[in-house]
Design an enzyme around this catalytic site. Structure first.
Site, PDB file in Angstrom:
ATOM      1  N   CYS A  20       0.818  -1.294   0.109  1.00  0.00           N
ATOM      2  CA  CYS A  20       0.126   0.031   0.132  1.00  0.00           C
ATOM      3  C   CYS A  20       0.811   1.441  -0.041  1.00  0.00           C
ATOM      4  O   CYS A  20       1.756   1.294   0.758  1.00  0.00           O
ATOM      5  CB  CYS A  20      -0.769  -0.134   1.197  1.00  0.00           C
ATOM      6  N   CYS A  26       0.334   5.706   7.339  1.00  0.00           N
ATOM      7  CA  CYS A  26      -0.972   5.372   8.188  1.00  0.00           C
ATOM      8  C   CYS A  26      -0.731   4.698   9.305  1.00  0.00           C
ATOM      9  O   CYS A  26      -1.196   5.006  10.515  1.00  0.00           O
ATOM     10  CB  CYS A  26      -1.636   4.636   6.935  1.00  0.00           C
ATOM     11  N   CYS A  29      -2.054  -0.822   9.022  1.00  0.00           N
ATOM     12  CA  CYS A  29      -1.907  -2.227   8.757  1.00  0.00           C
ATOM     13  C   CYS A  29      -0.402  -2.811   9.253  1.00  0.00           C
ATOM     14  O   CYS A  29       0.773  -2.369   8.263  1.00  0.00           O
ATOM     15  CB  CYS A  29      -1.863  -2.580   7.186  1.00  0.00           C
ATOM     16  N   CYS A 102      -8.161   2.566   0.075  1.00  0.00           N
ATOM     17  CA  CYS A 102      -7.552   2.001   0.984  1.00  0.00           C
ATOM     18  C   CYS A 102      -7.667   0.367   0.639  1.00  0.00           C
ATOM     19  O   CYS A 102      -8.700   0.045   0.164  1.00  0.00           O
ATOM     20  CB  CYS A 102      -8.121   2.126   2.359  1.00  0.00           C
ATOM     21  N   GLN A 226     -19.507  -6.940  13.717  1.00  0.00           N
ATOM     22  CA  GLN A 226     -18.060  -7.085  13.200  1.00  0.00           C
ATOM     23  C   GLN A 226     -18.035  -6.548  11.765  1.00  0.00           C
ATOM     24  O   GLN A 226     -18.957  -6.242  11.021  1.00  0.00           O
ATOM     25  CB  GLN A 226     -18.046  -8.667  13.056  1.00  0.00           C
ATOM     26  N   TYR A 255     -21.408 -10.970  27.124  1.00  0.00           N
ATOM     27  CA  TYR A 255     -20.820  -9.886  26.473  1.00  0.00           C
ATOM     28  C   TYR A 255     -21.646 -10.019  24.976  1.00  0.00           C
ATOM     29  O   TYR A 255     -20.922 -10.107  23.940  1.00  0.00           O
ATOM     30  CB  TYR A 255     -19.336 -10.218  26.197  1.00  0.00           C
ATOM     31  N   GLU A 276     -25.184  -7.947  28.606  1.00  0.00           N
ATOM     32  CA  GLU A 276     -24.469  -7.065  27.954  1.00  0.00           C
ATOM     33  C   GLU A 276     -24.538  -5.542  28.626  1.00  0.00           C
ATOM     34  O   GLU A 276     -25.436  -5.344  29.166  1.00  0.00           O
ATOM     35  CB  GLU A 276     -24.894  -6.768  26.301  1.00  0.00           C
ATOM     36  N   ASP A 324     -17.528 -13.660  24.732  1.00  0.00           N
ATOM     37  CA  ASP A 324     -16.921 -12.961  23.547  1.00  0.00           C
ATOM     38  C   ASP A 324     -16.872 -11.360  24.241  1.00  0.00           C
ATOM     39  O   ASP A 324     -17.191 -10.480  23.820  1.00  0.00           O
ATOM     40  CB  ASP A 324     -18.085 -12.522  22.525  1.00  0.00           C
ATOM     41  N   CYS A 351     -10.863 -11.359  20.878  1.00  0.00           N
ATOM     42  CA  CYS A 351     -10.067 -10.679  20.047  1.00  0.00           C
ATOM     43  C   CYS A 351      -8.545 -10.138  20.277  1.00  0.00           C
ATOM     44  O   CYS A 351      -8.063  -9.461  19.956  1.00  0.00           O
ATOM     45  CB  CYS A 351     -10.825  -9.690  19.711  1.00  0.00           C
TER      46      CYS A 351
END
Ligand code: SAH
Length: 399
Positions: A20, A26, A29, A102, A226, A255, A276, A324, A351
């Site tokens: 990129c 940036c 990534c 992008c 997501q 969650y 939640e 989660d 995550c």
């Protein structure tokens, strides 16, 4: 939408030397100096180092085409000596890196942002200046329903005043008829948060919908959803597989966000309880259950730990817990109450592999065995890794 082209072309294109043009400035990534195959290997090795002591780490599931996967795209607006610019904040700074396209963002979303920048100029509207707290447009947020094709444009402005609003919206939707709704979000505060409190629907119905499996989910400007729908399907599919439901189970979806996983699980469970912290998300979750005609699910607004402690005190039982949590992971209070409720299976969607490793150690010390670890590459080119883990209560468990 994803690019056409076979995997080896894609791997070459995003690899060394052909990466990129914004990569260095940036900073979004982190892994773009590697080919996609190298990235997957790098992530696999990291996961084995962190989690290999618990159980075999399955091979990370990568994307067939790891480009333009983000269906949620944000751009900040400002001005420099060249005129109006739009793009992303350079990592850990307030400087905008101008970006027209992008490699990980949805291409249509990027095109719409460029159109908005041009329209600002022709309508003589200024970007917001957060030093003087004056001007008009601060950010644009675009969300796209991958399977429905619906597109929401959110124009984040410093005040509710929108000069030539009607003509601006007509010009925008005229150029991009695929836009299904436009919302003005007002954020007049000195803040790093993108969205303010107030939403004004200017075109369409103010939300979009997308589907996962047989279910339809509503996505409002602020809803958590997501960002990579292709891999979300795979991730949730694994979570459902690991729950191994027969229709007799009581499932806790902790969650739960807007209720996506719990609603998917409801098809094969006796009863699902979602918990939640965020009241808006719970509102969306209840709406999603109703619109999908799911009757065996209830949602509660509470801290997941507090809620589970109360359930344990009341002597209630759960057969399966799906959890989660956010990047910080879970906490001992929550996990202790899981041990008291003593479900046969716990499916942990994570995550953040570091907090996952910490939490898995605690589960293992308290009578649970780690049976499956499946990493999923939800965020190609970045260093983030999503994982689904199956924990099963050990037979000689004392609880
Ligand atoms: N399972 C959902 C959302 C996962 S994101 C999905 O897949 O869409 C993590 C969620 O945890 C967020 O919605 C966040 O609001 C919620 N959360 C954070 N801390 C919490 C807590 N202490 N108790 C309950 N929920 C919490």
């Amino acid at each position: 939408m994803q690019n056409k082209g076979n995997k080896s072309e894609v791997v070459k294109k995003v690899g060394k030397g052909n990466g990129c043009p914004h990569y260095k400035k940036c900073g979004g990534c982190h892994l773009q100096n590697m080919t996609y195959e190298e990235q997957l290997k790098f992530k696999q090795i990291k996961m084995i180092k962190l989690l290999g002591k618990f159980c075999h780490v399955k091979e990370i599931i990568g994307m067939e085409n790891p480009l333009h996967y983000r269906c949620k795209v944000q751009a900040a607006f400002s001005k420099d000596k060249t005129g109006i610019i739009s793009g992303v904040y350079q990592s850990s700074t307030h400087n905008i890196v101008p970006i027209d396209s992008c490699m990980i963002e949805d291409e249509k979303a990027d095109e719409i942002i460029v159109t908005i920048r041009k329209l600002l100029k022709s309508f003589k509207l200024k970007p917001f200046d957060d030093k003087t707290m004056s001007g008009f447009l601060r950010h644009v947020l675009i969300r796209k329903g991958y399977y429905t094709g619906q597109i929401m444009v959110v124009l984040v402005t410093g005040s509710p005043v929108f000069p030539s609003c009607r003509s601006f919206i007509n010009a925008l939707v005229g150029r991009h008829p695929e836009i299904t709704t436009v919302v003005q979000n007002v954020n007049g505060k000195f803040t790093s948060l993108v969205l303010g409190e107030k939403n004004i629907t200017l075109f369409g119905n103010g939300y979009i919908e997308d589907t996962i499996s047989d279910f339809v989910f509503r996505i409002s400007p602020k809803s958590f959803y997501q960002v990579n729908p292709v891999m979300t399907n795979i991730l949730y599919g694994k979570a459902i597989e690991y729950m191994n439901l027969t229709g007799q189970e009581t499932v806790i979806d902790a969650y739960c966000g807007t209720g996506t996983i719990g609603i998917l699980a409801s098809k094969n469970a006796k009863q699902v309880i979602g918990v939640e912290l965020n009241a808006d998300a719970v509102k969306d979750a209840k709406f999603n259950a109703k619109q999908n005609l799911v009757e065996n699910i209830d949602f509660y607004t509470a801290d997941a730990g507090d809620f589970m402690v109360e359930m344990a005190k009341a002597g209630e039982k759960a057969d399966v817990v799906i959890m989660d949590p956010p990047r910080a992971g879970s906490d001992k209070r929550f996990m202790d109450s899981v041990f008291t409720l003593s479900p046969e299976r716990v499916v942990y969607v994570s995550c953040n592999p570091d907090t996952l490793a910490r939490d898995l150690s605690y589960f293992v010390r308290n009578g649970y065995g780690v049976r499956r670890i499946q990493p999923v590459d939800m965020f190609p080119h970045t260093d983030h890794i999503e994982t689904v883990v199956l924990l099963v209560k050990s037979k000689k468990d004392k609880h």
